[in-house]
Motif scaffolding. Structure first.
Motif, PDB file in Angstrom:
ATOM      1  N   LEU A  67       0.824  -1.224   0.000  1.00 48.38           N
ATOM      2  CA  LEU A  67       0.000   0.000   0.000  1.00 48.38           C
ATOM      3  C   LEU A  67       0.847   1.258   0.000  1.00 48.38           C
ATOM      4  N   ILE A  68       1.977   1.233   0.728  1.00 52.70           N
ATOM      5  CA  ILE A  68       2.864   2.423   0.730  1.00 52.70           C
ATOM      6  C   ILE A  68       3.448   2.620  -0.664  1.00 52.70           C
ATOM      7  N   ARG A  69       3.851   1.546  -1.313  1.00 51.18           N
ATOM      8  CA  ARG A  69       4.372   1.664  -2.683  1.00 51.18           C
ATOM      9  C   ARG A  69       3.303   2.218  -3.632  1.00 51.18           C
ATOM     10  N   GLN A  70       2.053   1.740  -3.488  1.00 49.43           N
ATOM     11  CA  GLN A  70       0.966   2.225  -4.311  1.00 49.43           C
ATOM     12  C   GLN A  70       0.738   3.728  -4.105  1.00 49.43           C
ATOM     13  N   GLU A  71       0.842   4.134  -2.828  1.00 48.38           N
ATOM     14  CA  GLU A  71       0.633   5.556  -2.525  1.00 48.38           C
ATOM     15  C   GLU A  71       1.726   6.412  -3.146  1.00 48.38           C
ATOM     16  N   ILE A  72       2.963   5.898  -3.138  1.00 55.00           N
ATOM     17  CA  ILE A  72       4.068   6.640  -3.765  1.00 55.00           C
ATOM     18  C   ILE A  72       3.860   6.714  -5.280  1.00 55.00           C
ATOM     19  N   ASN A  73       3.451   5.618  -5.890  1.00 57.58           N
ATOM     20  CA  ASN A  73       3.235   5.609  -7.347  1.00 57.58           C
ATOM     21  C   ASN A  73       2.052   6.476  -7.760  1.00 57.58           C
ATOM     22  N   ASN A  74       1.037   6.611  -6.881  1.00 56.40           N
ATOM     23  CA  ASN A  74      -0.145   7.400  -7.215  1.00 56.40           C
ATOM     24  C   ASN A  74       0.057   8.909  -7.028  1.00 56.40           C
ATOM     25  N   ASN A  75       1.173   9.305  -6.459  1.00 50.55           N
ATOM     26  CA  ASN A  75       1.455  10.732  -6.234  1.00 50.55           C
ATOM     27  C   ASN A  75       2.814  11.074  -6.822  1.00 50.55           C
ATOM     28  N   PRO A  76       2.924  11.040  -8.159  1.00 48.54           N
ATOM     29  CA  PRO A  76       4.223  11.327  -8.789  1.00 48.54           C
ATOM     30  C   PRO A  76       4.666  12.774  -8.603  1.00 48.54           C
ATOM     31  N   GLN A  77       3.686  13.668  -8.318  1.00 45.74           N
ATOM     32  CA  GLN A  77       4.047  15.070  -8.130  1.00 45.74           C
ATOM     33  C   GLN A  77       4.768  15.308  -6.811  1.00 45.74           C
ATOM     34  N   LEU A  78       4.697  14.290  -5.886  1.00 49.19           N
ATOM     35  CA  LEU A  78       5.337  14.443  -4.570  1.00 49.19           C
ATOM     36  C   LEU A  78       6.575  13.566  -4.506  1.00 49.19           C
ATOM     37  N   THR A  79       7.528  14.023  -3.747  1.00 47.18           N
ATOM     38  CA  THR A  79       8.715  13.191  -3.524  1.00 47.18           C
ATOM     39  C   THR A  79       8.337  12.033  -2.584  1.00 47.18           C
ATOM     40  N   THR A  80       9.218  11.018  -2.565  1.00 45.24           N
ATOM     41  CA  THR A  80       8.968   9.870  -1.675  1.00 45.24           C
ATOM     42  C   THR A  80       8.936  10.311  -0.218  1.00 45.24           C
ATOM     43  N   GLU A  81       9.826  11.250   0.142  1.00 49.31           N
ATOM     44  CA  GLU A  81       9.864  11.744   1.520  1.00 49.31           C
ATOM     45  C   GLU A  81       8.563  12.431   1.892  1.00 49.31           C
ATOM     46  N   GLN A  82       8.003  13.206   0.948  1.00 46.66           N
ATOM     47  CA  GLN A  82       6.750  13.909   1.235  1.00 46.66           C
ATOM     48  C   GLN A  82       5.592  12.920   1.427  1.00 46.66           C
ATOM     49  N   VAL A  83       5.540  11.879   0.600  1.00 45.19           N
ATOM     50  CA  VAL A  83       4.478  10.875   0.745  1.00 45.19           C
ATOM     51  C   VAL A  83       4.584  10.190   2.107  1.00 45.19           C
ATOM     52  N   LEU A  84       5.798   9.837   2.487  1.00 46.08           N
ATOM     53  CA  LEU A  84       5.981   9.177   3.784  1.00 46.08           C
ATOM     54  C   LEU A  84       5.630  10.107   4.935  1.00 46.08           C
ATOM     55  N   THR A  85       5.932  11.407   4.768  1.00 44.43           N
ATOM     56  CA  THR A  85       5.577  12.369   5.824  1.00 44.43           C
ATOM     57  C   THR A  85       4.072  12.468   5.968  1.00 44.43           C
ATOM     58  N   ASN A  86       3.357  12.455   4.826  1.00 40.52           N
ATOM     59  CA  ASN A  86       1.886  12.505   4.884  1.00 40.52           C
ATOM     60  C   ASN A  86       1.285  11.233   5.510  1.00 40.52           C
ATOM     61  N   LEU A  87       1.935  10.098   5.275  1.00 37.13           N
ATOM     62  CA  LEU A  87       1.417   8.835   5.815  1.00 37.13           C
ATOM     63  C   LEU A  87       1.815   8.583   7.274  1.00 37.13           C
ATOM     64  N   GLN A  88       2.861   9.240   7.741  1.00 36.46           N
ATOM     65  CA  GLN A  88       3.416   8.951   9.077  1.00 36.46           C
ATOM     66  C   GLN A  88       2.384   9.011  10.206  1.00 36.46           C
ATOM     67  N   PRO A  89       1.455   9.962  10.249  1.00 34.13           N
ATOM     68  CA  PRO A  89       0.493  10.026  11.363  1.00 34.13           C
ATOM     69  C   PRO A  89      -0.391   8.779  11.477  1.00 34.13           C
ATOM     70  N   HIS A  90      -0.473   7.997  10.408  1.00 30.77           N
ATOM     71  CA  HIS A  90      -1.344   6.821  10.432  1.00 30.77           C
ATOM     72  C   HIS A  90      -0.630   5.545  10.910  1.00 30.77           C
ATOM     73  N   PHE A  91       0.633   5.638  11.265  1.00 34.23           N
ATOM     74  CA  PHE A  91       1.425   4.469  11.657  1.00 34.23           C
ATOM     75  C   PHE A  91       1.965   4.641  13.077  1.00 34.23           C
ATOM     76  N   GLY A  92       2.119   3.541  13.754  1.00 36.03           N
ATOM     77  CA  GLY A  92       2.680   3.574  15.109  1.00 36.03           C
ATOM     78  C   GLY A  92       4.184   3.373  15.120  1.00 36.03           C
ATOM     79  N   PHE A  93       4.800   3.347  13.988  1.00 35.77           N
ATOM     80  CA  PHE A  93       6.250   3.239  13.895  1.00 35.77           C
ATOM     81  C   PHE A  93       6.704   4.166  12.769  1.00 35.77           C
ATOM     82  N   ARG A  94       7.991   4.433  12.719  1.00 33.01           N
ATOM     83  CA  ARG A  94       8.544   5.401  11.752  1.00 33.01           C
ATOM     84  C   ARG A  94       8.609   4.794  10.350  1.00 33.01           C
TER      85      ARG A  94
END
Length: 448
Positions: A67-94
């Motif tokens: 799912l994280i890979r899918q989210e990165i592929n679905n947002n090509p306008q964002l860098t990988t770091e930005q996608v992970l930053t947006n997803l971080q609040p939904h996870f209990g680990f880094r």
């Protein structure tokens, strides 16, 4: 007399010890449980059926990685770091990005190469391929491994497990050993009382299988000790009585000797004193020999004996002691028998000498073997033995009449020897009424 039950203190001791065993069992069960968990966790999947942590974690997070890979592929306008930053609040680990140059354990690298995802057990991290230069890293993960948990929950688990196990063990121990404990204390009390001189004490019937036979053995021992001491007391009293007679005669003869002017009469008194001294010596030696046989386990010298020829030689040796016109018959089985010649000869001689003394003019000696028992039977036509005396006649120094005097000789040890030897040979000796009208002495011996 005190009504205190001696078993009550022992029950308290048993309960106290059971509690100590419970505590020891609790500690040991905790150690065993912890060791068992460690050993079980280290065993391979083929034995336990439990997957390794790297397999479990890899399978558990492969959907997350997808799912994280899918989210990165679905947002090509964002860098990988930005996608992970947006997803971080939904996870209990880094969620991190790591270089592919990162040094990983061999098993983790192997799983990444094979599955595209691997678990680093040492650091509790999930690594997955992201591109040619980067890994997607998840973690450190929050694990519920019991070995990595806080000490309080872990100790609680061990105590809970060990507690139930120790309780079950203690209950089993109580029901298993309570009967053994009570039986052991009963027998200990019996032995203590016996040691204090209470010859009437007996062990209660044991309830446990382990002590049932032992209780019987102890009671048999008590019976034998009581019988032996009682017999010895009778013997000592009887022996003292027998000693008084020659001693009284000697005292009387010494007084007469001191006041006797006639030399011939003095010599006669001296001869009488000498004979009394010899009588005392015979009495003392006979008594000592009886006690030796009674208290010493003699070694049996068992040899094959032709019964007829051997018995006839004993009868021939007693010819001079047989009264005039006395009819001695015999019925001896013509076979070879294994026996102790000295012991059996003592029995035959004493029975025949007793018949010579008390029968009218006839006796019959019978010897035969049936199964493992050698039977010796002597019938006579004398006055017989009254029912009330048929037990006491086998006691040393026993007298059922006044016929035994200085002139007739004997101290009542002959039949006592016979009884003692019969019991030593796992047999018996008893007297009943003879078909001849007198006494029938029956002796059984077991030399097998």
């Amino acid at each position: 007399m005190s009504n205190v039950n001696p078993l009550k203190p022992s029950n308290r001791i048993f309960t106290k010890r059971l509690f100590i065993y419970f505590i020891i069992s609790l500690i040991l069960q905790s150690v065993v449980a912890y060791g068992a968990l460690i050993i079980f966790a280290s065993l391979p999947y083929s034995l336990t059926g439990l997957s390794d942590d790297n397999v479990i974690e890899r399978r558990a997070h492969q959907g997350t990685i997808y799912l994280i890979r899918q989210e990165i592929n679905n947002n090509p306008q964002l860098t990988t770091e930005q996608v992970l930053t947006n997803l971080q609040p939904h996870f209990g680990f880094r969620l991190q990005i790591q270089s592919r140059d990162l040094s990983l354990p061999l098993i983790t690298q192997h799983d990444i190469n094979k599955y595209g995802i691997g678990y680093d057990e040492d650091n509790e991290m999930i690594y997955a391929t992201l591109n040619a230069e980067q890994y997607l890293a998840l973690g450190p993960l929050i694990g519920d491994d019991i070995f990595a948990s806080n000490i309080l929950p872990f100790v609680s688990f061990l105590l809970l497990f060990a507690g139930f196990s120790a309780i079950m063990f203690s209950v089993l121990l109580y029901f298993t050993f309570s009967y053994l404990w009570r039986d052991a204390k009963n027998m200990s009390i019996t032995v203590d009382e016996l040691g204090k001189g209470n010859l009437q004490v007996r062990a209660k019937p044991a309830q446990s299988w382990l002590f049932k036979q032992l209780a019987g053995v102890i009671n048999t021992m008590c019976n034998q000790i009581e019988k032996l001491i009682s017999s010895n007391r009778i013997i000592l009293h009887a022996m003292a009585h027998e000693l008084r007679t020659p001693l009284a005669r000697m005292n009387f003869e010494v007084e007469m000797l001191a006041n006797e002017p006639d030399e011939l009469e003095k010599q006669r008194l001296i001869n009488e004193i000498t004979n009394d001294i010899k009588e005392l010596e015979v009495l003392i030696n006979s008594s000592l020999n009886y006690f030796k046989i009674q208290q010493t386990q003699l070694l049996k010298n068992i040899t094959p004996v032709p019964l007829t020829a051997w018995t006839m030689s004993i009868i021939d040796n007693l010819t001079l002691l047989k009264p005039h016109n006395f009819d001695l018959e015999y019925e001896i089985e013509d076979k070879t028998v294994s026996l102790d010649k000295q012991l059996v000869e003592t029995i035959i001689k004493n029975l025949l000498l007793n018949a010579f003394k008390y029968s009218s003019n006839k006796a019959i000696l019978r010897l035969s073997q049936q199964d493992d028992l050698l039977f010796i039977i002597v019938d006579d036509n004398g006055p017989g033995v009254p029912l009330k005396d048929r037990e006491t006649i086998f006691l040393p120094f026993s007298r059922i009449d006044s016929s035994r005097t200085k002139s007739t000789g004997g101290y009542g040890l002959g039949l006592a020897y016979v009884k003692l030897i019969a019991e030593y040979c796992q047999g018996n000796a008893f007297v009943i009424t003879s078909p001849l009208g007198g006494a029938r002495f029956v002796i059984t011996l077991n030399f097998s």
